[in-house]
Design an enzyme around this catalytic site. Structure first.
Site, PDB file in Angstrom:
ATOM      1  N   GLU A 182       0.819  -1.207   0.000  1.00 57.60           N
ATOM      2  CA  GLU A 182       0.000   0.000   0.000  1.00 57.60           C
ATOM      3  C   GLU A 182       0.864   1.273   0.000  1.00 57.60           C
ATOM      4  O   GLU A 182       1.055   1.904   1.039  1.00 57.60           O
ATOM      5  CB  GLU A 182      -0.938   0.025   1.209  1.00 57.60           C
ATOM      6  CG  GLU A 182      -2.102  -0.941   1.108  1.00 57.60           C
ATOM      7  CD  GLU A 182      -3.083  -0.817   2.258  1.00 57.60           C
ATOM      8  OE1 GLU A 182      -4.194  -1.345   2.139  1.00 57.60           O
ATOM      9  OE2 GLU A 182      -2.733  -0.188   3.287  1.00 57.60           O
ATOM     10  N   GLU A 274      -6.612  -6.979  -1.312  1.00 54.93           N
ATOM     11  CA  GLU A 274      -7.016  -6.824   0.092  1.00 54.93           C
ATOM     12  C   GLU A 274      -8.332  -6.061   0.152  1.00 54.93           C
ATOM     13  O   GLU A 274      -8.483  -5.018  -0.471  1.00 54.93           O
ATOM     14  CB  GLU A 274      -5.945  -6.075   0.887  1.00 54.93           C
ATOM     15  CG  GLU A 274      -6.235  -5.945   2.371  1.00 54.93           C
ATOM     16  CD  GLU A 274      -5.119  -5.222   3.118  1.00 54.93           C
ATOM     17  OE1 GLU A 274      -3.933  -5.548   2.864  1.00 54.93           O
ATOM     18  OE2 GLU A 274      -5.408  -4.332   3.930  1.00 54.93           O
TER      19      GLU A 274
END
Length: 353
Positions: A182, A274
């Protein structure tokens, strides 16, 4: 060449499996001795055996036959914290009861992860890859960079890690490399620079396996950083067999995020590595209605996904009730929190491979 290479890799893997007996080592026990684990074979009829070497076709994910497919599965929690949840009984449940296609191996780089002991964590990942392979699951190796948000901070670590992972597992047809979890607080050009610096290291060892890269704004194509998602579309990474990742948490990321995912997935290849039914903290109340909108969209557009997370952490996003991982009972809905019941049900309705 990707299709031919995939067939060759499958043949090499099969020969290796016939020549070397599989060692019964649980993933939870896959510590520094993992380099001695014998190569596992894909069970006939399993998702990874049926689909074989994955490849990007247009903006979709395709199997070895060129058929568009959607993979569904679970992400581990950070393996530095919850390795006790990834063991023989739980992985058997994931493959046979949940009927998953893919296991995402979340190896944090910081926060007590890889940088504290590269040898230990690399060997743990080797072990988890073999355990996924024995069960016919795709092994999605997640270089879980989070803080600092600029992945370039970890570029040298990433090169060292992925060079070894790719060198050992290049003959497998079920390996997926995720280069950055991320990215956040960083521009898209810097993320692109990181990916283009790292991809040659992977390709030098493994020429054709699927590679993924997180987008800026915590893998939202910049949306959570207030950026225009079209930045990625207008300035794509120069690489083959690559997909961009998108993350969402349904109780925080509502219609604007759904609209963004829908649009970018028609422009570039996207893999949702995710997501959760809760807030972005991985905790709080579940928004199953918004989650179902995402599920329906991902099904319609063949967007593969893994859910966060396969552990008994106290947060609502961890699928198992507290204390479950100390035992060996993981099948059915009894051990599951509400989010676990919900996502198990959606994993079990498999794609038509």
């Amino acid at each position: 060449m990707a299709w031919h290479n995939g067939r060759l890799k499958a043949a090499v893997a099969l020969v290796a499996a016939l020549l070397v007996p599989v060692t019964a080592v649980s993933a939870a026990e896959a510590e520094p001795q993992a380099q001695n684990v014998a190569a596992a074979a894909l069970p006939p009829g399993s998702p990874a055996a049926v689909n074989g070497q994955l490849k990007v076709c247009g903006v979709r994910l395709c199997n070895q036959s060129g058929k568009q497919i959607q993979l569904r599965g679970m992400s581990t929690h950070g393996i530095q914290w919850y390795s006790q949840c990834i063991k023989t009984a739980s992985l058997d449940a994931l493959a046979n009861d949940w009927k998953a296609d893919v296991l995402r191996i979340a190896m944090y780089v910081q926060e007590g992860g890889y940088e504290t002991n590269p040898r230990k964590f690399t060997d743990m990942v080797h072990g988890y890859i073999e355990e996924a392979t024995k069960r016919g699951l795709y092994a999605l190796v997640d270089f879980h960079q989070l803080s600092p948000g600029d992945p370039n901070y970890n570029l040298s670590r990433a090169k060292t890690f992925f060079k070894e992972i790719a060198a050992r597992h290049k003959d497998k047809t079920n390996i997926i490399y995720d280069m950055a979890n991320e990215p956040n607080g960083v521009s898209w050009p810097k993320v692109k620079s990181y990916a283009e610096a790292l991809i040659p290291t992977i390709r030098a060892e493994d020429s054709d396996s699927l590679v993924l890269v997180g987008t800026h704004g915590w893998s939202t194509f910049g949306l959570s950083d207030g950026k225009d998602p079209q930045e990625v579309i207008k300035n794509p990474i120069k690489a083959t067999n690559l997909m961009y990742t998108f993350h969402f948490y349904a109780n925080s990321h509502k219609q604007e995020y759904i609209n963004t995912l829908s649009k970018v997935a028609d422009q570039v290849p996207v893999f949702v590595t995710e997501f959760g039914t809760q807030t972005a903290s991985g905790d709080g109340g579940n928004d199953f209605a918004t989650s179902q909108k995402y599920i329906d969209l991902m099904k319609a557009k063949k967007i593969s996904w893994t859910n966060w997370n396969f552990s008994d952490d106290k947060r609502s996003g961890a699928v198992f009730k507290g204390g479950t991982c100390a035992g060996n009972s993981f099948t059915g809905t009894g051990p599951l929190k509400p989010a676990g019941v919900w996502v198990r049900d959606r994993i079990r309705t498999a794609d038509d491979f």
